[in-house]
Design a protein around this motif. Sequence first.
Motif, PDB file in Angstrom:
ATOM      1  N   CYS A  85      -3.221  47.449  94.714  1.00  0.00           N
ATOM      2  CA  CYS A  85      -1.997  47.630  93.937  1.00  0.00           C
ATOM      3  C   CYS A  85      -2.333  47.559  92.450  1.00  0.00           C
TER       4      CYS A  85
ATOM      5  N   CYS B 226       3.673  46.249  93.653  1.00  0.00           N
ATOM      6  CA  CYS B 226       3.947  47.182  94.759  1.00  0.00           C
ATOM      7  C   CYS B 226       5.099  46.699  95.629  1.00  0.00           C
TER       8      CYS B 226
ATOM      9  N   PHE C  38      10.224  52.808  96.865  1.00  0.00           N
ATOM     10  CA  PHE C  38       8.967  53.534  96.671  1.00  0.00           C
ATOM     11  C   PHE C  38       9.141  55.008  96.938  1.00  0.00           C
TER      12      PHE C  38
ATOM     13  N   SER D 149       4.596  50.045  89.439  1.00  0.00           N
ATOM     14  CA  SER D 149       3.290  49.838  90.059  1.00  0.00           C
ATOM     15  C   SER D 149       2.974  51.023  90.966  1.00  0.00           C
TER      16      SER D 149
ATOM     17  N   TYR E  81      -0.002  52.433  94.196  1.00  0.00           N
ATOM     18  CA  TYR E  81      -1.050  52.160  95.183  1.00  0.00           C
ATOM     19  C   TYR E  81      -1.624  53.504  95.613  1.00  0.00           C
TER      20      TYR E  81
END
Length: 118
Positions: A55, A89, A93, A111, A113
């Motif tokens: 992350c 994270c 999303f 954030s 990933y």
Amino acid sequence: MRLCRSAGAALGALALVLATPTSASAATGDFFYKYVGLDGSPQAAVLHDPDSLACITLPEVADPDASAPAFAPHNDTGAWAIVFTEPGCAGDFWTLRPHGRPATDRLKLRSVYFTDQR
């Protein structure tokens, strides 16, 4: 484009993040995003060959009490990018494909990933 708001989907993404084996690898390419600077003007930032399978909280927008979220991400890496509305994270999303088109200013993030899996 709208953010996925399902708690089950968020838990599924978190499970993917936690279940993916860790390694010292990088997503080859650049990940671009915009944020509002201290003077109130839009700024651009880039993560060059960002770490994958980890992350990454965007430093310019890491504190929700002190900054607006980043926006308009563009994933020009070879990996899938999952962008999150909260640091660490967490939160809602959205998944961005490798070498995809830039997202609109409406897509907010704090954030990201990177993974080879979708």
